[in-house]
Design a protein around this motif. Structure first.
Motif, PDB file in Angstrom:
ATOM      1  N   LEU A 149       0.834  -1.205   0.000  1.00 33.30           N
ATOM      2  CA  LEU A 149       0.000   0.000   0.000  1.00 33.30           C
ATOM      3  C   LEU A 149       0.868   1.254   0.000  1.00 33.30           C
ATOM      4  O   LEU A 149       0.570   2.221  -0.710  1.00 33.30           O
ATOM      5  CB  LEU A 149      -0.924  -0.011   1.217  1.00 33.30           C
ATOM      6  N   ALA A 150       1.942   1.230   0.780  1.00 29.69           N
ATOM      7  CA  ALA A 150       2.843   2.386   0.812  1.00 29.69           C
ATOM      8  C   ALA A 150       3.406   2.668  -0.572  1.00 29.69           C
ATOM      9  O   ALA A 150       3.499   3.832  -0.994  1.00 29.69           O
ATOM     10  CB  ALA A 150       3.978   2.146   1.808  1.00 29.69           C
ATOM     11  N   GLY A 183       2.916   6.071  -3.180  1.00 32.23           N
ATOM     12  CA  GLY A 183       4.053   6.898  -3.577  1.00 32.23           C
ATOM     13  C   GLY A 183       5.389   6.464  -3.039  1.00 32.23           C
ATOM     14  O   GLY A 183       6.437   6.867  -3.542  1.00 32.23           O
ATOM     15  N   GLY A 184       5.407   5.664  -1.974  1.00 32.40           N
ATOM     16  CA  GLY A 184       6.639   5.058  -1.495  1.00 32.40           C
ATOM     17  C   GLY A 184       7.505   5.896  -0.579  1.00 32.40           C
ATOM     18  O   GLY A 184       8.485   5.391  -0.038  1.00 32.40           O
ATOM     19  N   ASP A 185       7.161   7.166  -0.360  1.00 35.82           N
ATOM     20  CA  ASP A 185       8.003   7.994   0.506  1.00 35.82           C
ATOM     21  C   ASP A 185       7.560   7.849   1.963  1.00 35.82           C
ATOM     22  O   ASP A 185       6.698   7.027   2.294  1.00 35.82           O
ATOM     23  CB  ASP A 185       7.967   9.450   0.057  1.00 35.82           C
ATOM     24  N   LEU A 186       8.156   8.635   2.863  1.00 36.53           N
ATOM     25  CA  LEU A 186       7.842   8.522   4.281  1.00 36.53           C
ATOM     26  C   LEU A 186       6.373   8.815   4.555  1.00 36.53           C
ATOM     27  O   LEU A 186       5.726   8.106   5.337  1.00 36.53           O
ATOM     28  CB  LEU A 186       8.732   9.470   5.094  1.00 36.53           C
ATOM     29  N   ARG A 195       4.393   5.833   3.680  1.00 33.98           N
ATOM     30  CA  ARG A 195       4.540   4.734   4.639  1.00 33.98           C
ATOM     31  C   ARG A 195       3.761   5.009   5.925  1.00 33.98           C
ATOM     32  O   ARG A 195       3.142   4.105   6.499  1.00 33.98           O
ATOM     33  CB  ARG A 195       6.019   4.491   4.937  1.00 33.98           C
ATOM     34  N   LEU A 196       3.792   6.265   6.370  1.00 33.23           N
ATOM     35  CA  LEU A 196       3.018   6.633   7.555  1.00 33.23           C
ATOM     36  C   LEU A 196       1.520   6.460   7.295  1.00 33.23           C
ATOM     37  O   LEU A 196       0.781   5.947   8.144  1.00 33.23           O
ATOM     38  CB  LEU A 196       3.324   8.074   7.954  1.00 33.23           C
ATOM     39  N   ALA A 197       1.073   6.897   6.127  1.00 35.87           N
ATOM     40  CA  ALA A 197      -0.341   6.774   5.777  1.00 35.87           C
ATOM     41  C   ALA A 197      -0.751   5.317   5.680  1.00 35.87           C
ATOM     42  O   ALA A 197      -1.813   4.920   6.179  1.00 35.87           O
ATOM     43  CB  ALA A 197      -0.613   7.494   4.456  1.00 35.87           C
ATOM     44  N   ALA A 198       0.082   4.496   5.038  1.00 38.35           N
ATOM     45  CA  ALA A 198      -0.237   3.075   4.883  1.00 38.35           C
ATOM     46  C   ALA A 198      -0.376   2.396   6.235  1.00 38.35           C
ATOM     47  O   ALA A 198      -1.280   1.574   6.446  1.00 38.35           O
ATOM     48  CB  ALA A 198       0.837   2.390   4.049  1.00 38.35           C
ATOM     49  N   GLY A 199       0.505   2.734   7.165  1.00 35.39           N
ATOM     50  CA  GLY A 199       0.420   2.156   8.504  1.00 35.39           C
ATOM     51  C   GLY A 199      -0.884   2.506   9.193  1.00 35.39           C
ATOM     52  O   GLY A 199      -1.519   1.651   9.830  1.00 35.39           O
ATOM     53  N   GLN A 200      -1.301   3.757   9.057  1.00 42.04           N
ATOM     54  CA  GLN A 200      -2.556   4.192   9.680  1.00 42.04           C
ATOM     55  C   GLN A 200      -3.760   3.510   9.028  1.00 42.04           C
ATOM     56  O   GLN A 200      -4.688   3.065   9.714  1.00 42.04           O
ATOM     57  CB  GLN A 200      -2.692   5.711   9.557  1.00 42.04           C
ATOM     58  N   ILE A 201      -3.752   3.432   7.717  1.00 40.69           N
ATOM     59  CA  ILE A 201      -4.876   2.836   6.989  1.00 40.69           C
ATOM     60  C   ILE A 201      -5.029   1.364   7.339  1.00 40.69           C
ATOM     61  O   ILE A 201      -6.136   0.878   7.624  1.00 40.69           O
ATOM     62  CB  ILE A 201      -4.699   3.023   5.471  1.00 40.69           C
ATOM     63  N   MET A 202      -3.927   0.618   7.316  1.00 41.62           N
ATOM     64  CA  MET A 202      -4.000  -0.811   7.608  1.00 41.62           C
ATOM     65  C   MET A 202      -4.427  -1.044   9.053  1.00 41.62           C
ATOM     66  O   MET A 202      -5.182  -1.989   9.344  1.00 41.62           O
ATOM     67  CB  MET A 202      -2.658  -1.476   7.339  1.00 41.62           C
TER      68      MET A 202
END
Length: 212
Positions: free
Chosen positions: A138-139, A143-146, A149-156
């Motif tokens: 998902l990160a 887009g793959g940047d920080l 990654r922060l957004a993907a962690g929150q979403i999951m």
């Protein structure tokens, strides 16, 4: 091409058959009480053959939800515009059809599988690895940047907690019809918070968090 397709279908059928046999045995006797050798014997294959398909005993169970790995990334990749809105719609659609991955499903077979999964520490740990891979995918889709990654962690995390809450209520004896409205409201609220808190580029052009 047809020969390759046939081999792939046979391979996928083998995965399904062996996984189903293993889960049946685990549900009957308990995960720790059943050996890999016992599963192989029941499936009428050798132990080395089984390990070629399933590197770890836990994978025999996790295969049943393997198709959901990377699902959030696929939803985002196919979406036009706001990725959080696309994921919100996808989760709400899952609630509507009682997709087991949302936790809102009271089929006895689904409940038994989830009790096995959540009640076995080694399976919970293996599922966490599955979650980490989905988060990484998902990160990358975001887009793959920080920030991604922060957004993907929150979403999951939001999706996992929503599903666990639904499952806990159903497992405690509540009916889907009684849980559904709360599950929808919680999802709307949680995805609204996500949309409001993420960087603008990760929540569409307008940053609108209206979840009506």
């Amino acid at each position: 091409m047809s020969e390759i397709g046939l081999r792939e279908r046979k391979k996928q059928r083998m995965y399904q058959v062996v996984s189903d046999i293993a889960i049946r045995l685990f549900l009957e006797k308990g995960f720790d009480a059943v050996s890999v050798a016992e599963v192989a014997a029941a499936a009428e294959i050798s132990k080395p053959t089984l390990f070629r398909y399933f590197p770890a005993k836990e994978d025999l169970v996790l295969h049943r939800i393997a198709d959901h790995e990377g699902e959030a990334a696929r939803v985002v990749a196919a979406a036009e515009g706001d990725p959080v809105e696309a994921l919100r719609r996808h989760f709400l659609q899952g609630l509507e059809r009682c997709d087991p991955v949302t936790g809102l499903n009271d089929d006895p077979r689904v409940l038994a599988f989830h009790r096995l999964l959540y009640g076995t520490p080694s399976l919970v740990a293996r599922a966490h690895t599955h979650q980490e891979r989905s988060e990484a995918a998902l990160a990358e889709a975001l887009g793959g940047d920080l920030d991604a990654r922060l957004a993907a962690g929150q979403i999951m995390a939001v999706q996992r907690i929503l599903a666990l809450e639904n499952w806990r209520r159903i497992a405690a004896g509540e009916r889907v019809v009684d849980v559904r409205a709360d599950a929808v409201a919680a999802a709307q609220r949680a995805f609204g918070w996500l949309a409001a808190g993420l960087p603008p580029r990760l929540r569409g052009d307008t940053g609108n968090s209206d979840t009506r």
